[in-house]
Design a protein around this motif. Structure first.
Motif, PDB file in Angstrom:
ATOM      1  N   ARG A   1      -3.926  -7.869  -4.217  1.00  0.00           N
ATOM      2  CA  ARG A   1      -3.347  -8.225  -5.520  1.00  0.00           C
ATOM      3  C   ARG A   1      -4.039  -9.499  -5.970  1.00  0.00           C
ATOM      4  O   ARG A   1      -3.960 -10.528  -5.297  1.00  0.00           O
ATOM      5  N   LEU A   2      -4.730  -9.421  -7.081  1.00  0.00           N
ATOM      6  CA  LEU A   2      -5.498 -10.558  -7.591  1.00  0.00           C
ATOM      7  C   LEU A   2      -4.769 -11.160  -8.778  1.00  0.00           C
ATOM      8  O   LEU A   2      -4.412 -10.443  -9.719  1.00  0.00           O
TER       9      LEU A   2
ATOM     10  N   CYS B   1      -3.655  -8.078 -11.235  1.00  0.00           N
ATOM     11  CA  CYS B   1      -4.122  -6.703 -11.089  1.00  0.00           C
ATOM     12  C   CYS B   1      -4.218  -6.351  -9.615  1.00  0.00           C
ATOM     13  O   CYS B   1      -4.098  -7.229  -8.740  1.00  0.00           O
ATOM     14  N   GLU B   2      -4.412  -5.076  -9.344  1.00  0.00           N
ATOM     15  CA  GLU B   2      -4.620  -4.626  -7.966  1.00  0.00           C
ATOM     16  C   GLU B   2      -6.005  -4.007  -7.854  1.00  0.00           C
ATOM     17  O   GLU B   2      -6.455  -3.275  -8.762  1.00  0.00           O
TER      18      GLU B   2
ATOM     19  N   SER C   1      -5.489 -14.446  -4.193  1.00  0.00           N
ATOM     20  CA  SER C   1      -5.698 -13.107  -3.661  1.00  0.00           C
ATOM     21  C   SER C   1      -4.719 -12.866  -2.517  1.00  0.00           C
ATOM     22  O   SER C   1      -4.692 -13.633  -1.555  1.00  0.00           O
ATOM     23  N   ASP C   2      -3.907 -11.823  -2.638  1.00  0.00           N
ATOM     24  CA  ASP C   2      -2.935 -11.500  -1.588  1.00  0.00           C
ATOM     25  C   ASP C   2      -3.178 -10.082  -1.084  1.00  0.00           C
ATOM     26  O   ASP C   2      -3.247  -9.145  -1.885  1.00  0.00           O
ATOM     27  N   PRO C   3      -3.303  -9.921   0.220  1.00  0.00           N
ATOM     28  CA  PRO C   3      -3.494  -8.568   0.762  1.00  0.00           C
ATOM     29  C   PRO C   3      -2.252  -7.725   0.554  1.00  0.00           C
ATOM     30  O   PRO C   3      -1.134  -8.227   0.657  1.00  0.00           O
ATOM     31  N   LEU C   4      -2.447  -6.434   0.263  1.00  0.00           N
ATOM     32  CA  LEU C   4      -1.320  -5.549   0.004  1.00  0.00           C
ATOM     33  C   LEU C   4      -0.973  -4.658   1.189  1.00  0.00           C
ATOM     34  O   LEU C   4      -0.005  -3.921   1.135  1.00  0.00           O
TER      35      LEU C   4
END
Lengths: 117, 268
Positions: B49-50, B62-63, B119-122
């Motif tokens: 997830r940016l 956005c993803e 930036s988060d990892p999904l």
């Protein structure tokens, strides 16, 4: 430089996490002072790094005085002791460090050390 | 566990360990900002997830997955057209939205000159069947050269540094893989850089050299030559390519400050 002298140098800079004094010829750590306790292996790597850099430096009539490294995650300074070119002061600082102040303070610390000796 | 699964696990762990925030990125023009945003999408191999925050405080989320933009997340930033807002209702972006997305990116990037990227990892939350859009397609629609957009990033970075060092720059060579190209300088000045690179640089490019990884990825190394030479020597790395240059005068701090302006967070 003694750990006390390194500590005094480090205290002149807000961003200096570790200061190490090394013998470039034998690649030996002579003394260190850090904000945290760093394992000997870590200090040895910094010493090796300094020796590699001064070995690779352009050769001329006079030796390279210092080498500086900067990346987004931090900086390194390697300062040859001009009074004893086989020894050098190395330090690890933040990426935001002021290099002008770093150089001035490192040179002053090395001159003070040479005078004391 | 297959090799692919093992690799995914390594990448997933790396994503978790690393960068929840990559700092504030400065860009010169709207299209340049679009390129910087698309680079983030291009780097998202695993689902990410940016979040992009612009100078005016507006936020765009956005993803991305598999280096493709797959979904825009509500709420949309203020001040968009109805067509642009409609993009945030799409569950899976496709080729028909490319033009509208490029307009949206340009609109957003014209709101300032910096973006803060988070930036988060999904993990496994994202549906892997999403098709998404390649960033290069959006780049082309935005008037950028999609084919060379990401390939030229390193070169552009080095060019920006060399430009910033003019008129003190004496000689420079660009090293990409096995190829070294003299890009500036002549005579003895060019010879000095070339000779040093031929004879000594190899020692620093050894895997044993502790700073090699950082230097090659994004770093600068400066040798302060004796004052009598009136020069200093620099090696700057970016994504595996290197530039080696000599700069007139001994002001190494000015060189490092130029590099810092071009490469580090400009928010301070």
């Amino acid at each position: 430089m003694t750990p006390t002298a390194l500590n005094a140098f480090r205290n002149t800079l807000a961003d200096c996490e570790l200061a190490v004094y090394v013998d470039l010829g034998s690649r030996t750590v002579l003394s260190s002072d850090g904000a945290l306790h760093y394992p000997q292996e870590y200090l040895d790597v910094l010493c090796t790094c300094a020796a590699d850099l001064f070995d690779a430096a352009p050769k001329g009539e006079e030796p390279v005085e210092h080498v500086l490294f900067l990346s987004p995650t931090g900086s390194r300074g390697f300062f040859r002791n001009l009074a004893d070119p086989c020894e050098a002061l190395c330090c690890i600082c933040s990426a935001e460090v002021g290099f002008e102040r770093l150089i001035e303070n490192a040179r002053a610390a090395l001159v003070g050390e040479s005078t004391a000796q | 566990m297959s090799d692919l699964d093992r690799l995914k696990e390594v990448l997933r762990r790396s994503a978790r360990d690393g960068t929840t925030t990559s700092g504030r990125i400065r860009y010169g023009t709207g299209p340049d900002g679009v390129a910087r945003m698309l680079e983030q999408v291009d780097a998202a191999v695993l689902a990410q997830r940016l979040s992009f925050e612009f100078d005016d405080g507006s936020r765009f989320i956005c993803e991305a997955l598999g280096r493709r933009l797959v979904r825009l997340l509500a709420p949309p930033p203020r001040g968009l057209t109805a067509e642009q807002v409609a993009l945030f209702d799409r569950d899976d972006l496709g080729g028909e939205e490319v033009r509208m997305l490029s307009d949206l990116f340009i609109t957003l990037c014209e709101r300032g000159s910096r973006i803060a990227v988070t930036s988060d990892p999904l993990g496994d939350e994202t549906n892997p069947s999403h098709v998404g859009i390649e960033p290069a397609a959006i780049a082309r629609a935005a008037g950028l050269s999609g084919e060379v957009l990401f390939e030229t990033k390193e070169g552009s970075s080095h060019e920006a540094l060399l430009d910033a060092l003019q008129p003190s720059l004496r000689a420079a060579i660009l090293i990409e893989g096995e190829e070294a190209t003299l890009v500036c300088g002549e005579g003895a000045e060019a010879g000095f850089v070339t000779d040093w690179a031929d004879n000594s640089l190899e020692d620093l490019l050894s895997p044993k050299f502790p700073l090699l990884g950082t230097l090659e990825t994004n770093g600068i190394l400066v040798f302060a030559l004796p004052k009598t030479t009136g020069n200093h020597l620099l090696i700057a790395g970016r994504h595996g390519s290197l530039v080696v240059a000599t700069v007139r005068n001994g002001d190494v701090t000015a060189t490092l400050d130029r590099w810092r302006e071009l490469n580090l967070s400009s928010s301070r």
